[in-house]
Design an enzyme around this catalytic site. Structure first.
Site, mmCIF file in Angstrom:
data_model
loop_
_atom_site.group_PDB
_atom_site.id
_atom_site.type_symbol
_atom_site.label_atom_id
_atom_site.label_comp_id
_atom_site.label_asym_id
_atom_site.label_seq_id
_atom_site.Cartn_x
_atom_site.Cartn_y
_atom_site.Cartn_z
ATOM 1 C CE1 TYR A 23 60.364 -12.011 21.951
ATOM 2 C CE2 TYR A 23 60.858 -11.559 24.448
ATOM 3 C CZ TYR A 23 60.355 -10.979 23.248
ATOM 4 O OH TYR A 23 60.891 -9.929 23.293
ATOM 5 C CG ASN A 46 53.833 -4.988 16.333
ATOM 6 O OD1 ASN A 46 52.881 -3.934 16.002
ATOM 7 N ND2 ASN A 46 54.618 -4.278 16.644
ATOM 8 C CB CYS A 54 54.891 -6.268 21.029
ATOM 9 S SG CYS A 54 55.153 -4.838 20.546
ATOM 10 C CG HIS A 55 53.478 -3.374 26.197
ATOM 11 N ND1 HIS A 55 52.628 -3.188 25.318
ATOM 12 C CD2 HIS A 55 52.745 -3.768 28.020
ATOM 13 C CE1 HIS A 55 51.754 -3.535 25.844
ATOM 14 N NE2 HIS A 55 51.264 -3.260 27.519
ATOM 15 C CD GLU A 81 49.522 -2.506 29.545
ATOM 16 O OE1 GLU A 81 49.159 -2.610 28.679
ATOM 17 O OE2 GLU A 81 49.732 -4.201 30.230
#
Length: 89
Positions: A23, A46, A54-55, A81
């Site tokens: 962040y 969002n 955002c993850h 991912e």
DNA sequence: ATCATGACTAATG
DNA sequence: CCATTAGCCATGA
């Protein structure tokens, strides 16, 4: 949509698959190094949960941080991912 | 302008 | 892991 929010989304959109940022890192990119908490506020609101990654934004200490669908799902998604990006690239 | 909120950070216990 | 304290800041009421 505030100017600040647009910059936050634009920065987050630029995070590659399989990688993560904090962040604080995002806050600094927007020009507000101490606005890490404000960044979290923006991500929470969002408008495109599935489009904006955002993850990939986590806490400075390495923990997942919060997530709309639960932090445990967030962790699994990040691992997925990571392995996928390693296979693809 | 003021006030409360929170997906933060850092330090402490 | 949890809770507290203090600092921090965009956002909405």
């Amino acid at each position: 949509m505030s100017f600040f929010a647009k910059k936050v989304y634009r920065v987050v959109l630029g995070i590659p698959m399989g990688e993560v940022r904090t962040y604080k890192w995002v806050a600094k990119k927007t020009g507000r190094p101490k606005a890490s908490r404000a960044v979290a506020n923006i991500l929470k609101k969002n408008p495109l949960p599935l489009i904006i990654p955002c993850h990939r934004v986590i806490r400075k200490d390495g923990s997942a941080g919060g997530y709309l669908w639960g932090k445990k799902f967030k962790k699994r998604l990040l691992e997925l991912e990571k392995t996928l990006s390693e296979q693809i690239f």
